[in-house]
Design an enzyme around this catalytic site. Structure first.
Site, PDB file in Angstrom:
ATOM      1  CB  CYS A 127      -0.936  -0.017   1.207  1.00  0.00           C
ATOM      2  SG  CYS A 127      -1.950   1.470   1.342  1.00  0.00           S
ATOM      3  CB  CYS A 130      -0.399   2.447   4.058  1.00  0.00           C
ATOM      4  SG  CYS A 130      -1.917   1.809   3.388  1.00  0.00           S
ATOM      5  CG  ASP A 131       3.353   1.190   4.348  1.00  0.00           C
ATOM      6  OD1 ASP A 131       2.894   1.697   5.400  1.00  0.00           O
ATOM      7  OD2 ASP A 131       3.176   0.007   4.039  1.00  0.00           O
TER       8      ASP A 131
END
Ligand code: NAP
Length: 307
Positions: A127, A130-131
């Protein structure tokens, strides 16, 4: 009854329990969903210092439990949507709900590498939203050749100094417009005809081992981050043939609602969303589902009374 225990299912449980609907959550053996496979979560509002994915899910669960949610820690073998009431067979025990919220989520497709599990959340990710933030000024790679891979690669150029797209063929599957954007971005490099054989690194990812699909030659790609973007699979096997799904198996919900094609059955989170795929959006739709269930049950009770 709620089947699935990621952010969507547990948010639905909090709302349903606080509305005195006595929810039972079939949480599954892999309880907690995709956040159980992540480390730092820095974009869930309310945690300015960030929180570990599994810790966040423990809190979700405690909150649902506090208001009386009943949990069944096993996988449902069968769910019957021919109700209401709707039933789930869990290891020979039958559970029943006057309405049903499906929150079984989706799973990122993985490569099945020997060191994949060990380095997931330690440089290996599924993701970018997300990261990506963790890879400022670093060299990273994305695996895949579809729209998701291009979207992730382009997003990651906001942070990384270089993003190498590793694709197993020499032609992208992604739409033309996405391809053009990727080719025009000076931070995106392409490694064609290559598959990832493994990832390496002691406690953090240090690179990927590639194999050329034409020559068979192996090489190392030293990167601190590797994003696997080869698609997602919605976890809808249990419901096949019982309600409307799109061609990829995602449950179809009515626009602006979590209603499915079966009266009394609602779906929330990634099982019906292949666009946003965030914990917060899953929670949001889980909340919607519980509110819609509450209204649906109230209307059903009212209709029964006036009969
Ligand atoms: P996808 O279109 O199925 O693409 C998956 C990609 O991963 C393909 O390029 C495939 O290679 C590669 N792949 C699959 N298994 C692999 C493996 N084991 N090893 C290496 N490579 C592997 O999936 P997606 O990109 O997630 O897209 C899913 C759907 O959502 C599509 O309809 C897409 O158009 C849509 N979508 C749209 C947008 C957008 O418009 N902004 C963004 C994201 C997704 P091959 O090409 O060789 O098969």
């Amino acid at each position: 009854m709620i089947v699935g225990s990621g952010p969507a299912g547990l948010t639905a449980a909090v709302y349903a329990a606080r509305a005195n609907l006595r929810p039972v959550v079939i949480e599954g053996l892999g309880a907690g969903g995709q956040l159980m496979l992540t480390t730092d979560v820095e974009n869930y509002p309310g945690f300015p210092e960030g929180i570990m994915g599994p810790d966040l899910m423990v809190r979700f669960r405690e909150q649902a439990e506090r208001f009386g949610t009943e949990f069944v820690t096993a996988d449902a073998d069968r769910v019957d949507l021919a109700g209401p009431p709707f039933t789930a067979d869990v290891g020979g025990t039958e559970y029943t709900g006057r309405s049903l919220i499906i929150t079984t989520g989706a799973s990122a497709r993985m490569l099945g590498l020997p060191n994949e599990h060990r380095l997931l959340g330690h440089g290996l990710s599924t993701c970018a939203t997300c990261d990506g933030f963790f890879f400022r000024e670093q060299e990273i790679a994305v695996v895949g050749g579809g729209d998701s891979a291009i979207e992730e690669a382009l997003f990651l150029t906001k942070f990384a100094s270089k993003v190498t797209l590793v694709h197993r063929r020499e032609e992208l599957r992604a739409s033309k417009i996405m391809q053009d954007r990727a080719f025009a971005n000076p931070k995106v490099a392409f490694h064609w005809n290559a598959v990832v054989e493994d990832v390496y690194g002691d406690t953090k990812l240090e690179g990927a081992l590639l194999r050329d699909t034409v020559t068979g030659a192996t090489s190392e790609l030293p990167v601190s981050g590797l994003f696997v973007a080869i698609g997602h699979t919605p976890n809808t096997e249990l419901f096949k043939g019982q309600l409307e799904m799109d061609e990829n198996g995602y449950i179809i919900t009515q626009p602006g609602s979590t209603r499915t094609s079966v009266d009394g059955v609602y779906a929330a989170g990634d099982v019906q969303d292949h666009v946003y795929r965030q914990a917060i959006t899953a929670s949001g739709t889980g909340c919607m589902a519980a509110i819609e269930v509450e209204r649906w049950l109230a209307e059903a009770a009212h209709a029964a009374e006036s009969r």
